[in-house]
Design an enzyme around this catalytic site. Structure first.
Site, mmCIF file in Angstrom:
data_model
loop_
_atom_site.group_PDB
_atom_site.id
_atom_site.type_symbol
_atom_site.label_atom_id
_atom_site.label_comp_id
_atom_site.label_asym_id
_atom_site.label_seq_id
_atom_site.Cartn_x
_atom_site.Cartn_y
_atom_site.Cartn_z
ATOM 1 N N ALA A 83 0.810 -1.218 0.000
ATOM 2 C CA ALA A 83 0.000 0.000 0.000
ATOM 3 C C ALA A 83 0.845 1.272 0.000
ATOM 4 O O ALA A 83 0.411 2.312 -0.511
ATOM 5 C CB ALA A 83 -0.946 -0.002 1.202
ATOM 6 N N GLY A 84 2.059 1.211 0.564
ATOM 7 C CA GLY A 84 2.923 2.380 0.541
ATOM 8 C C GLY A 84 3.328 2.761 -0.871
ATOM 9 O O GLY A 84 3.303 3.941 -1.249
ATOM 10 N N HIS A 85 3.700 1.769 -1.683
ATOM 11 C CA HIS A 85 4.027 2.046 -3.076
ATOM 12 C C HIS A 85 2.819 2.603 -3.816
ATOM 13 O O HIS A 85 2.934 3.546 -4.619
ATOM 14 C CB HIS A 85 4.480 0.765 -3.793
ATOM 15 N N GLY A 103 8.809 7.772 -1.026
ATOM 16 C CA GLY A 103 8.230 7.684 0.304
ATOM 17 C C GLY A 103 9.129 8.255 1.381
ATOM 18 O O GLY A 103 10.360 8.160 1.302
ATOM 19 N N GLN A 144 17.142 8.323 2.006
ATOM 20 C CA GLN A 144 17.093 8.191 0.550
ATOM 21 C C GLN A 144 16.444 9.417 -0.086
ATOM 22 O O GLN A 144 16.932 9.944 -1.091
ATOM 23 C CB GLN A 144 16.320 6.933 0.164
ATOM 24 N N LEU A 171 4.997 0.212 6.483
ATOM 25 C CA LEU A 171 4.898 -0.837 5.480
ATOM 26 C C LEU A 171 6.212 -0.935 4.717
ATOM 27 O O LEU A 171 6.801 0.063 4.303
ATOM 28 C CB LEU A 171 3.752 -0.542 4.520
ATOM 29 N N SER A 172 6.678 -2.164 4.532
ATOM 30 C CA SER A 172 7.938 -2.416 3.853
ATOM 31 C C SER A 172 7.891 -3.792 3.233
ATOM 32 O O SER A 172 7.304 -4.723 3.807
ATOM 33 C CB SER A 172 9.107 -2.333 4.847
#
Length: 287
Positions: A35-37, A149, A155, A186-187
């Site tokens: 869901a993060g992507h 993100g 990064q 989330l990862s």
């Protein structure tokens, strides 16, 4: 959604969109989407006419003994999710396509200063690999905006400096960290955790949140960080680092007030998790 794997058709497709005056957004990923992507894709959809996602597991950003070989490759599932979220083009090249001369002696991009310490200290060369592949994707796709993100906050800082230093005409958009119900960021690497490790993993965000709340109320920095480090140890998380930095990721000036960033990384077995949270120091910080 179109899917391309080679450079020439990618350039041809993008040239057609540019001739039409379309604003192009880029979402770089290594796949195994969550869901993060997809939040990045949704934000890109808001900012541009055309959304391009890339899926590339980049060998340059994995160090010796890291998980390059076992990093999940889930192209079919990722493609389905991207299409549902309105992605227009997926570029999914092979290693040989992006690095046709091989990795030995490859020209690389290094972003000094901001890439050092924190994750850069624990993973030497990691951000050189990130900066190199992102520069390459920026060159190939020439987006107007690129979404990253905030979970990978260092990064994001590296890419912002890269864009500024090399005069890329690209808007870098940071997108808030997507979290599970218990706060865990989330990862893709969360999938490596056992059920018992997954329960313990939520202590990382909980500890950062509690430490940030204390700092926001004016608690002494050193004391707050020491308590947070002990809380992580009590939760049986192996500490990599826990630091309070300026939002630029420069070391925090003693006595500073205003915005700061609390960043942490821990290990659960071989799995390394990172997270960060914004802090606002109300008065003189204690060195």
């Amino acid at each position: 959604m179109h899917t391309l794997h080679a450079v020439a058709p990618l350039r041809e497709w993008l040239a057609g969109e540019r001739r039409g005056g379309q604003r192009i957004a880029l979402v770089p990923t290594m796949g195994n989407l969550h869901a993060g992507h997809l939040a990045l894709v949704d934000r890109a959809r808001e900012l541009a006419d055309v959304v391009v996602a890339t899926l590339f597991v980049n060998p340059l950003q994995f160090g010796p003994g890291e998980d390059f070989a076992r990093y999940p490759r889930t192209l079919a599932a990722d493609s389905e999710q991207l299409a549902r979220h309105g992605c227009d083009l997926l570029f999914a090249p092979s290693v040989e396509t992006l690095y046709p001369q091989g990795l030995e002696g490859l020209t690389q991009v290094r972003v000094p200063g901001v890439s050092e310490g924190l994750c850069g200290g624990s993973r030497p060369g990691h951000f050189d690999g990130v900066a190199t592949v992102v520069s390459l994707l920026f060159h190939l796709i020439q987006p107007d905006v690129a979404c990253f993100g905030e979970k990978d906050f260092q990064q994001l800082a590296v890419i912002r400096k890269l864009v500024a230093d090399l005069h890329f005409p690209i808007q870098v958009e940071g997108v808030a960290t997507a979290r599970a119900d218990d706060g865990l960021a989330l990862s893709s690497r969360n999938g490596y955790l056992s059920a018992e490790e997954r329960q313990r993993a939520s202590a990382l965000y909980r500890t950062l949140h509690e430490c940030a709340a204390a700092l926001n109320q004016g608690a002494a920095v050193d004391i707050s960080l020491d308590r947070a480090r002990q809380a992580l140890a009590d939760a049986d998380l192996q500490l990599d680092y826990l630091e309070l930095r300026d939002p630029s990721l420069a070391p925090l000036t003693p006595g500073a007030a205003g915005p700061a960033r609390l960043l942490g990384a821990v290990y659960l077995g071989p799995t390394r998790l990172i997270d960060n949270i914004a802090v606002t120091l109300p008065g003189p910080a204690h060195a």
